[in-house]
Each structure stands twice: as C-alpha cells, then as structure tokens.
Design a protein around this motif. Sequence first.
Motif, PDB file in Angstrom:
ATOM      1  N   MET A 121      -4.658  -2.757 -47.162  1.00  0.00           N
ATOM      2  CA  MET A 121      -4.298  -2.291 -46.032  1.00  0.00           C
ATOM      3  C   MET A 121      -4.954  -0.839 -45.570  1.00  0.00           C
ATOM      4  SD  MET A 121      -0.001  -2.893 -46.542  1.00  0.00           S
ATOM      5  CE  MET A 121      -0.098  -2.179 -48.285  1.00  0.00           C
ATOM      6  N   GLN A 122      -4.776  -0.527 -44.462  1.00  0.00           N
ATOM      7  CA  GLN A 122      -5.354   0.536 -43.924  1.00  0.00           C
ATOM      8  C   GLN A 122      -4.284   1.755 -43.868  1.00  0.00           C
ATOM      9  OE1 GLN A 122      -7.032  -0.496 -39.963  1.00  0.00           O
ATOM     10  NE2 GLN A 122      -8.963  -0.917 -40.819  1.00  0.00           N
ATOM     11  N   GLY A 123      -4.839   3.017 -44.158  1.00  0.00           N
ATOM     12  CA  GLY A 123      -3.928   4.102 -44.325  1.00  0.00           C
ATOM     13  C   GLY A 123      -2.852   4.201 -45.626  1.00  0.00           C
TER      14      GLY A 123
ATOM     15  N   ARG B 238       0.575   5.399 -44.400  1.00  0.00           N
ATOM     16  CA  ARG B 238       0.937   6.177 -43.251  1.00  0.00           C
ATOM     17  C   ARG B 238       0.392   5.521 -41.947  1.00  0.00           C
ATOM     18  NH1 ARG B 238      -4.037   8.948 -42.027  1.00  0.00           N
ATOM     19  NH2 ARG B 238      -5.653   8.624 -43.558  1.00  0.00           N
ATOM     20  N   MET B 239       1.111   6.219 -40.846  1.00  0.00           N
ATOM     21  CA  MET B 239       0.929   5.262 -39.713  1.00  0.00           C
ATOM     22  C   MET B 239      -0.368   5.814 -39.094  1.00  0.00           C
ATOM     23  SD  MET B 239       2.368   3.452 -37.335  1.00  0.00           S
ATOM     24  CE  MET B 239       4.192   3.326 -37.742  1.00  0.00           C
ATOM     25  N   LEU B 240      -1.229   4.658 -38.672  1.00  0.00           N
ATOM     26  CA  LEU B 240      -2.395   5.047 -38.158  1.00  0.00           C
ATOM     27  C   LEU B 240      -2.339   4.428 -36.510  1.00  0.00           C
ATOM     28  CD1 LEU B 240      -5.000   3.400 -40.555  1.00  0.00           C
ATOM     29  CD2 LEU B 240      -4.259   5.934 -40.378  1.00  0.00           C
TER      30      LEU B 240
ATOM     31  N   ARG C 118      -0.367  -8.276 -41.726  1.00  0.00           N
ATOM     32  CA  ARG C 118      -1.111  -9.532 -41.886  1.00  0.00           C
ATOM     33  C   ARG C 118      -2.030  -9.244 -43.098  1.00  0.00           C
ATOM     34  NH1 ARG C 118       2.400 -12.572 -39.474  1.00  0.00           N
ATOM     35  NH2 ARG C 118       2.094 -12.586 -37.162  1.00  0.00           N
ATOM     36  N   ARG C 119      -2.470  -8.009 -43.247  1.00  0.00           N
ATOM     37  CA  ARG C 119      -3.274  -7.837 -44.540  1.00  0.00           C
ATOM     38  C   ARG C 119      -2.700  -7.849 -45.817  1.00  0.00           C
ATOM     39  NH1 ARG C 119      -8.158  -4.320 -44.395  1.00  0.00           N
ATOM     40  NH2 ARG C 119      -9.043  -4.238 -42.127  1.00  0.00           N
ATOM     41  N   HIS C 120      -1.600  -7.518 -45.772  1.00  0.00           N
ATOM     42  CA  HIS C 120      -0.601  -7.556 -47.027  1.00  0.00           C
ATOM     43  C   HIS C 120      -0.423  -8.997 -47.195  1.00  0.00           C
ATOM     44  CE1 HIS C 120       2.948  -7.083 -49.665  1.00  0.00           C
ATOM     45  NE2 HIS C 120       2.201  -6.043 -50.000  1.00  0.00           N
ATOM     46  N   GLN C 121      -0.145  -9.769 -46.232  1.00  0.00           N
ATOM     47  CA  GLN C 121       0.261 -11.172 -46.298  1.00  0.00           C
ATOM     48  C   GLN C 121      -0.866 -11.945 -47.122  1.00  0.00           C
ATOM     49  OE1 GLN C 121       1.631 -12.017 -42.262  1.00  0.00           O
ATOM     50  NE2 GLN C 121       3.504 -12.889 -43.151  1.00  0.00           N
TER      51      GLN C 121
END
Length: 308
Positions: free
Chosen positions: A298-300, A85-87, A290-293
């Motif tokens: 990921m956040q959210g 979800r969008m943060l 970038r976190r997923h890379q």
Amino acid sequence: MTLLFKVDDARGCAWKSLFEKHAPDIEVRFWPDIGDPSQVRYFAAWQPPRQLHERFPNLEVIFATSAGVDQFDLGELPEHIQVVRMLDPGIVQGIVEYACFAVLSLHRQIPLYLQQQQAGRWQDHLLTPAAQRRVGVMGLGNLGIAVLQNLRTFNFQLHGWARSQKRIDGVQCHAGNDQLEPFLNQCDILICLLPLTDDTRGLLNARTLAALPTGASLINLGRGGHLQEDDLLEALACGQLSHAILDVLNEEPPSPDHRFWQHPQIWLTPHVGAMTAPQSAFPGLLENLRRHQAGEPMQGLIKRDHGY
C-alpha cells in the motif's frame, strides 16, 4: 470485507455515499455502530480508541485520516497491523495555500500594518525584495516539497532541511543534525512541516530559535509538540523573533487563559492548515484497499522505526 470509520457525521455521510457509488462490495460501518467486531478488517480514524486490536480481533490495517500518525500509540499495536497515512491531494493543496498565505503575509509585513491600523497610524515601510528574503522549510516530504515548489513562483531564496539528504530544484538542501544550525542561520522565515517523532519533539526550542537571524519569523504547520511554547514567548519578547503564525498547539483547543490568544506577535488558527476531504481522499483510500486485497504493498505505509 468491512471498513469501520470513526469520523464526524458530515464526513461519514460523504464517505458512505462514495463507497455506495464506487465500491459497493466494501461494507462500510460508522462508529459507534460497529456490528460484529470480528468482521472488521480495516479501521479509519483521526484518533482511534485504545486497545483497538483487542476490540477487533481480525483487524489488519488502520488508515489515518490525516497526513501524520503521531496521534497513534504505535507501541500498543501488534506488528501484523499495518498503519497507513492519508495520501489526500486535498491535504497537500491546503498546506500549500496556508504556507503561501503565511509566508507572503510575513514577507509583506502584514502583521505590522494590521497593528498600525488598530493604532490609527498610516505609515509605510521599505519593502524587502523577495529575492533577498530567505525562506526555509523543515521537513522535505511530499508536503514540504510541494510548498517549496510553489514558493519558487515568488523568487524567494529557498532552503530545506530534512533528516536525510534531498535534492530539489531551486532549493539549497541541508540534512542531519550537523547541518541544522547552518540551515537555520539562513532562514528569515522558517516553516515547520516535520513529522512529530521522538527525534523532532521539542525541536523548536531556545537553541534552535536563537540560531535564526535576529527578527526572523516562524510558521508552525507541523505539530504542537515540535514547539517549546515558553521558548517562543521569550524569543518574541527579546526581539529574536518578530512574529509567529501557529496552526498547531500542544493543547488543542488551548485553555481560555493561554498566553497565545491575545499575544500581539502571534497569529493563531485552529489546526485548519489542511483537512481531509472525502471527495479528494477517496480514490487513494480505495486504491490502497484494492492493493491490500490483491496482496500488493500500500502507498503511505508508515515505517514504525521512523514513526512516519
């Protein structure tokens, strides 16, 4: 890596400019110009098309361009596709602004004074001090907490309710089904900011509205599916509720003959409580990419068993 957006043209232009300036290594495409579908690893949309995973065989993450994900059919998505979800801090700010406007309008009896203006009647009414006005928020995620923190400025008596127990300074918190009715009993103004799940769908109904103090008011900033619309009309007609401010409906837009349009005790806005702005949402989206890379969480990221 390729990120595919399904957004309107104006937002698309803004997203494109931001990625070109700050993340040129990420290829950004815009629906319906999808290019080679096998290259799409990320998809961002308010409401994605059906069978998305079949169209894009290498899809890994779907980003909702909203704070909620109830518009997604999570059941049709394979487990390996993550939903985020969008943060967006702009969403929080928008909800806080709308909630404060709505609460203060109800607290200061602005609906009544507008009706008097239309009737050509000049009459004042006793003002209830804010310290004697009880405001309750259903849903104590980041939006609900932000709303309550901002309402503290006005010295209201604040209450909150969530599925699990929370602790918020200056707020009497309630949790679970057993504490729902005691919470509602203390809400002169009730704000719904719940996520829409199987457990919360239709939660604003005849039973829960009857648990509010007589003459209470409702603000729905959650989803239209939270509210049983006929039950609201009955509660307004019998005086159990005095007013409702609704930003969301079951059917959006409502039909021209919908009873809410001309109802004297309902203020209606077209789902504008908060809207994702690319400029404020971009840093959080880029950080998650970038976190997923990097193989980091990921956040959210939503929990599918919770639906949010």
